[in-house]
Design a protein around this motif. Structure first.
Motif, PDB file in Angstrom:
ATOM      1  N   GLU A 119      12.897  16.362   9.578  1.00  0.00           N
ATOM      2  CA  GLU A 119      14.371  15.666   9.695  1.00  0.00           C
ATOM      3  C   GLU A 119      14.744  14.630   8.555  1.00  0.00           C
ATOM      4  N   ARG A 120      13.601  14.231   8.184  1.00  0.00           N
ATOM      5  CA  ARG A 120      13.974  13.400   6.758  1.00  0.00           C
ATOM      6  C   ARG A 120      14.035  14.124   5.779  1.00  0.00           C
ATOM      7  N   VAL A 121      13.699  15.231   5.546  1.00  0.00           N
ATOM      8  CA  VAL A 121      13.699  16.126   4.382  1.00  0.00           C
ATOM      9  C   VAL A 121      15.043  16.788   4.533  1.00  0.00           C
ATOM     10  N   LEU A 163       4.066   0.080  10.878  1.00  0.00           N
ATOM     11  CA  LEU A 163       2.805   0.524  11.611  1.00  0.00           C
ATOM     12  C   LEU A 163       1.706   0.734  10.654  1.00  0.00           C
ATOM     13  N   LYS A 164       2.465   2.167   9.974  1.00  0.00           N
ATOM     14  CA  LYS A 164       1.551   2.662   8.929  1.00  0.00           C
ATOM     15  C   LYS A 164       0.623   1.934   8.049  1.00  0.00           C
ATOM     16  N   TYR A 165       1.711   0.832   7.442  1.00  0.00           N
ATOM     17  CA  TYR A 165       0.850   0.093   6.386  1.00  0.00           C
ATOM     18  C   TYR A 165       0.427  -1.134   6.868  1.00  0.00           C
ATOM     19  N   GLY A 204       0.995  -4.998   2.589  1.00  0.00           N
ATOM     20  CA  GLY A 204       1.893  -5.644   1.463  1.00  0.00           C
ATOM     21  C   GLY A 204       2.081  -4.598   0.172  1.00  0.00           C
ATOM     22  N   ILE A 205       2.947  -5.109  -0.650  1.00  0.00           N
ATOM     23  CA  ILE A 205       3.484  -4.266  -1.836  1.00  0.00           C
ATOM     24  C   ILE A 205       2.967  -4.882  -3.131  1.00  0.00           C
ATOM     25  N   PRO A 206       2.196  -4.276  -4.010  1.00  0.00           N
ATOM     26  CA  PRO A 206       1.988  -5.148  -5.236  1.00  0.00           C
ATOM     27  C   PRO A 206       3.356  -5.456  -6.054  1.00  0.00           C
ATOM     28  N   PHE A 235      10.421  10.451  -3.488  1.00  0.00           N
ATOM     29  CA  PHE A 235       8.957  11.056  -3.924  1.00  0.00           C
ATOM     30  C   PHE A 235       8.029   9.798  -4.452  1.00  0.00           C
ATOM     31  N   GLN A 236       8.354   8.569  -4.481  1.00  0.00           N
ATOM     32  CA  GLN A 236       7.671   7.600  -5.014  1.00  0.00           C
ATOM     33  C   GLN A 236       6.646   6.901  -3.921  1.00  0.00           C
ATOM     34  N   ARG A 237       5.292   6.853  -4.257  1.00  0.00           N
ATOM     35  CA  ARG A 237       4.414   6.198  -3.280  1.00  0.00           C
ATOM     36  C   ARG A 237       3.487   5.375  -3.820  1.00  0.00           C
ATOM     37  N   ILE A 238       3.047   4.319  -3.334  1.00  0.00           N
ATOM     38  CA  ILE A 238       2.046   3.543  -3.769  1.00  0.00           C
ATOM     39  C   ILE A 238       0.658   3.730  -3.200  1.00  0.00           C
ATOM     40  N   HIS A 239      -0.392   3.753  -4.315  1.00  0.00           N
ATOM     41  CA  HIS A 239      -1.735   4.189  -3.824  1.00  0.00           C
ATOM     42  C   HIS A 239      -2.345   2.630  -3.646  1.00  0.00           C
ATOM     43  N   HIS A 240      -2.485   2.584  -2.087  1.00  0.00           N
ATOM     44  CA  HIS A 240      -3.250   1.405  -1.873  1.00  0.00           C
ATOM     45  C   HIS A 240      -4.516   1.316  -1.840  1.00  0.00           C
ATOM     46  N   GLY A 241      -5.244   2.498  -2.245  1.00  0.00           N
ATOM     47  CA  GLY A 241      -6.689   2.533  -2.424  1.00  0.00           C
ATOM     48  C   GLY A 241      -7.120   3.223  -1.068  1.00  0.00           C
ATOM     49  N   PHE A 249       5.525  11.731   2.494  1.00  0.00           N
ATOM     50  CA  PHE A 249       6.259  12.306   1.218  1.00  0.00           C
ATOM     51  C   PHE A 249       6.932  11.302   0.333  1.00  0.00           C
ATOM     52  N   GLY A 250       6.771   9.962   0.565  1.00  0.00           N
ATOM     53  CA  GLY A 250       7.710   8.922  -0.186  1.00  0.00           C
ATOM     54  C   GLY A 250       9.210   9.222  -0.110  1.00  0.00           C
ATOM     55  N   LEU A 251       9.613   9.729   1.081  1.00  0.00           N
ATOM     56  CA  LEU A 251      11.284  10.205   1.072  1.00  0.00           C
ATOM     57  C   LEU A 251      11.849   8.850   2.029  1.00  0.00           C
ATOM     58  N   GLY A 252      10.897   8.271   2.790  1.00  0.00           N
ATOM     59  CA  GLY A 252      11.548   7.447   3.976  1.00  0.00           C
ATOM     60  C   GLY A 252      12.471   6.406   3.477  1.00  0.00           C
ATOM     61  N   LEU A 253      11.979   5.435   2.424  1.00  0.00           N
ATOM     62  CA  LEU A 253      12.917   4.291   1.783  1.00  0.00           C
ATOM     63  C   LEU A 253      13.788   4.917   0.954  1.00  0.00           C
ATOM     64  N   ALA A 254      13.905   6.215   0.413  1.00  0.00           N
ATOM     65  CA  ALA A 254      14.735   6.573  -0.264  1.00  0.00           C
ATOM     66  C   ALA A 254      15.977   7.082   0.720  1.00  0.00           C
ATOM     67  N   GLY A 270       1.741  -9.273   4.009  1.00  0.00           N
ATOM     68  CA  GLY A 270       2.754  -8.667   4.781  1.00  0.00           C
ATOM     69  C   GLY A 270       4.123  -8.437   3.984  1.00  0.00           C
ATOM     70  N   SER A 271       5.042  -7.605   4.489  1.00  0.00           N
ATOM     71  CA  SER A 271       6.280  -7.214   3.757  1.00  0.00           C
ATOM     72  C   SER A 271       7.597  -7.479   4.793  1.00  0.00           C
ATOM     73  N   ARG A 272       8.526  -8.039   4.157  1.00  0.00           N
ATOM     74  CA  ARG A 272       9.713  -8.044   4.932  1.00  0.00           C
ATOM     75  C   ARG A 272      11.184  -7.138   4.411  1.00  0.00           C
ATOM     76  N   PHE A 273      11.451  -6.361   5.156  1.00  0.00           N
ATOM     77  CA  PHE A 273      12.515  -5.498   4.603  1.00  0.00           C
ATOM     78  C   PHE A 273      13.833  -6.041   5.161  1.00  0.00           C
ATOM     79  N   ASP A 274      14.851  -6.404   4.607  1.00  0.00           N
ATOM     80  CA  ASP A 274      16.276  -6.933   4.659  1.00  0.00           C
ATOM     81  C   ASP A 274      17.234  -5.930   4.652  1.00  0.00           C
TER      82      ASP A 274
HETATM   83  P1  ADP Z   1       6.114   7.273   2.616  1.00  0.00           P
HETATM   84  O1  ADP Z   1       5.690   6.170   3.718  1.00  0.00           O
HETATM   85  O2  ADP Z   1       6.068   8.492   3.169  1.00  0.00           O
HETATM   86  O3  ADP Z   1       5.118   7.148   1.450  1.00  0.00           O
HETATM   87  P2  ADP Z   1       8.246   5.570   2.098  1.00  0.00           P
HETATM   88  O4  ADP Z   1       9.551   5.963   1.312  1.00  0.00           O
HETATM   89  O5  ADP Z   1       8.626   5.200   3.333  1.00  0.00           O
HETATM   90  O6  ADP Z   1       7.249   6.920   1.888  1.00  0.00           O
HETATM   91  O7  ADP Z   1       7.365   4.318   1.320  1.00  0.00           O
HETATM   92  C1  ADP Z   1       7.293   4.456  -0.011  1.00  0.00           C
HETATM   93  C2  ADP Z   1       6.077   3.506  -0.373  1.00  0.00           C
HETATM   94  O8  ADP Z   1       6.476   2.077   0.238  1.00  0.00           O
HETATM   95  C3  ADP Z   1       4.952   3.954   0.522  1.00  0.00           C
HETATM   96  O9  ADP Z   1       3.918   4.967  -0.071  1.00  0.00           O
HETATM   97  C4  ADP Z   1       4.142   2.585   0.690  1.00  0.00           C
HETATM   98  O10 ADP Z   1       3.342   2.325  -0.210  1.00  0.00           O
HETATM   99  C5  ADP Z   1       5.249   1.488   0.311  1.00  0.00           C
HETATM  100  N1  ADP Z   1       5.622   0.897   1.596  1.00  0.00           N
HETATM  101  C6  ADP Z   1       6.780   1.142   2.462  1.00  0.00           C
HETATM  102  N2  ADP Z   1       6.611   0.282   3.641  1.00  0.00           N
HETATM  103  C7  ADP Z   1       5.738  -0.484   3.247  1.00  0.00           C
HETATM  104  C8  ADP Z   1       5.382  -1.578   4.231  1.00  0.00           C
HETATM  105  N3  ADP Z   1       5.917  -1.895   5.295  1.00  0.00           N
HETATM  106  N4  ADP Z   1       4.235  -2.205   3.849  1.00  0.00           N
HETATM  107  C9  ADP Z   1       3.585  -2.032   2.699  1.00  0.00           C
HETATM  108  N5  ADP Z   1       3.926  -0.805   1.810  1.00  0.00           N
HETATM  109  C10 ADP Z   1       5.153  -0.092   2.389  1.00  0.00           C
END
Ligand code: ADP
Length: 416
Positions: free
Chosen positions: A247-249, A321-323, A351-353, A364-370, A378-383, A405-409
């Protein structure tokens, strides 16, 4: 710099206008240079004529002891005045004085020389007053006229370097712009191919995935003993997750194609948040997550696309939940003021660096947290979140500290 698909025609038109402006300005500049070169040429001829008259035969030709010089553009009248002592023109000493002066002023050109008692003006003819005797031996004002038939070619030759440099620079800039535009058009086509591919693929996946979901539900209905079967649970959970990704795609492809119309309505924020939490029951239970909705007033209403904003909330909760590695503690709050509603999702995750906060909203941008925090996606959710919130004329911001931790507003204006 990233250029979005819709802006490519604007870039093409802007660069075409840029090239036209450049060519026009170069032409104006060349015209100005031509006029300047012509002025310099005219001045040199004037000075050459003047010094010839002054120097020839001890200055006998000068009128009133002064060399009155006219290099203005005037009519050139050949005159058959028998009284004119035209032999002056063929006197070698006079010719040589004139050539010497012209050479001194760097005018190495063929010329036509004539004498006239008439002050009629003709363009591109230079004239100077000299004193010559008439048939009665009386000194009279006479016009010494000189014209250069190859004047234009001479000036152009002097400007050769500038003309060639201008043509080369213009061709170079035009070439570079054409190349950039060509690669932009190619990029646009490639992007469209990708979007179409993802769109088609997601459509192809959706039907079989829905069928699997239905079949699993029917199977557990027909066989009540399978209700709590772990394998069935895994199939159901993974199926929901896959459908959700598909659905996201589809959402993203739809947004890219611009064929997205929001279906706006008034809905209660808290109810929609509860429904997003409900759709994530499985991962919440699995991770033993705690989600608090206390800070969301019951009566806050939102005017927007209920389905899409529901998906936005789900995306943010899913990420929280995932992160988050141990026992996610997620707090959702909402504040309403005159301008709109601010909804915050706070987690206690990895958290996010610093410096990577902006890129997470790109496709398609994702962070490699180790390795230990490796999560699928897929890196599509936040886009999708960003696109959807912007379509509602709102904005999304993130603040985060690594390992805290992180806060999304999300801000949604009252009238979106
Ligand atoms: P996906 O989760 O499929 O990788 P998203 O677009 O949802 O794609 O997120 C992009 C990137 O942002 C993720 O790869 C992750 O590294 C980072 N991210 C998103 N939400 C969080 C969060 N709540 N805490 C830490 N990192 C996050």
């Amino acid at each position: 710099m990233k250029i979005s698909k819709n802006k490519i025609p604007v870039v093409l038109i802007a660069s075409a206008l840029g090239v036209i402006a450049l060519v026009v300005s170069q032409l104006i500049w060349m015209r100005y240079s031509w006029q300047l070169s012509e002025q310099i040429f005219n001045q040199r001829v004037a000075m050459a004529l003047c010094s010839t008259i002054e120097n020839y035969d001890g200055g006998k030709l000068c009128s009133g002891g002064k060399c009155s010089m006219k290099n203005d553009e005037g009519l050139f009248a050949m005159e058959n005045d028998v009284n004119l002592p035209t032999q002056l023109l063929s006197i070698p000493a006079f010719r040589s004085e004139l050539s010497k002066s012209l050479n001194f002023h760097q005018i190495n050109l063929d010329y036509d020389l004539s004498l006239s008692r008439d002050n009629k003006k003709q363009s591109d003819v230079f004239q100077s007053i000299i004193m010559l005797p008439d048939s009665n031996g009386q000194n009279r004002e006479t016009y010494l006229k000189i014209a250069f038939p190859n004047k234009k070619a001479f000036i152009l030759k002097n400007m050769n370097f500038m003309v060639i440099a201008t043509v080369l620079i213009l061709s170079f800039i035009t070439g570079v712009l054409l190349l950039v535009n060509w690669s932009l058009v190619k990029q646009k086509r490639l992007l469209q191919t990708h979007v179409d591919f993802f769109n088609n693929m997601a459509h192809e996946f959706r039907t079989p995935l829905s069928n699997i979901g239905l079949a699993v539900n029917m199977l557990s209905k027909k066989n009540p003993e399978l209700k709590d079967n772990q394998l069935i649970d895994i199939i159901r959970r993974e199926n929901i997750q896959l459908l959700y990704e598909v659905e996201r795609v589809l959402h993203i492809a739809g947004l890219e194609n611009g064929d997205y119309a929001l279906q706006k309505e008034n809905f209660l924020l808290k109810k929609q948040l509860q429904s997003a939490i409900h759709s994530l029951t499985m991962p919440i239970e699995e991770k033993q997550a705690h989600i608090t909705l206390d800070a969301v007033p019951d009566d806050v209403e939102i005017y927007g696309d209920k389905q899409h904003l529901g998906s936005v909330f789900r995306n943010l909760l899913d990420n929280a939940l995932k992160y988050t590695v141990v026992k996610p503690d997620i707090r959702i709050s909402a504040k309403k003021n005159m301008q709109g509603v601010l909804i915050s999702f706070q987690d206690n995750g990895i958290g996010i660096p610093q410096g990577q906060k902006d890129m997470i909203f790109e496709k398609f941008q994702r962070i490699h947290h180790g390795a230990q925090h490796n999560q699928k996606g897929f890196g599509l959710g936040l886009a999708y979140v960003k696109n959807m919130i912007e379509m509602h004329k709102g904005y999304v911001r993130v603040s985060s500290e690594e390992n805290k931790g992180s806060r999304f507003d999300i801000f949604l204006p009252i009238i979106s």
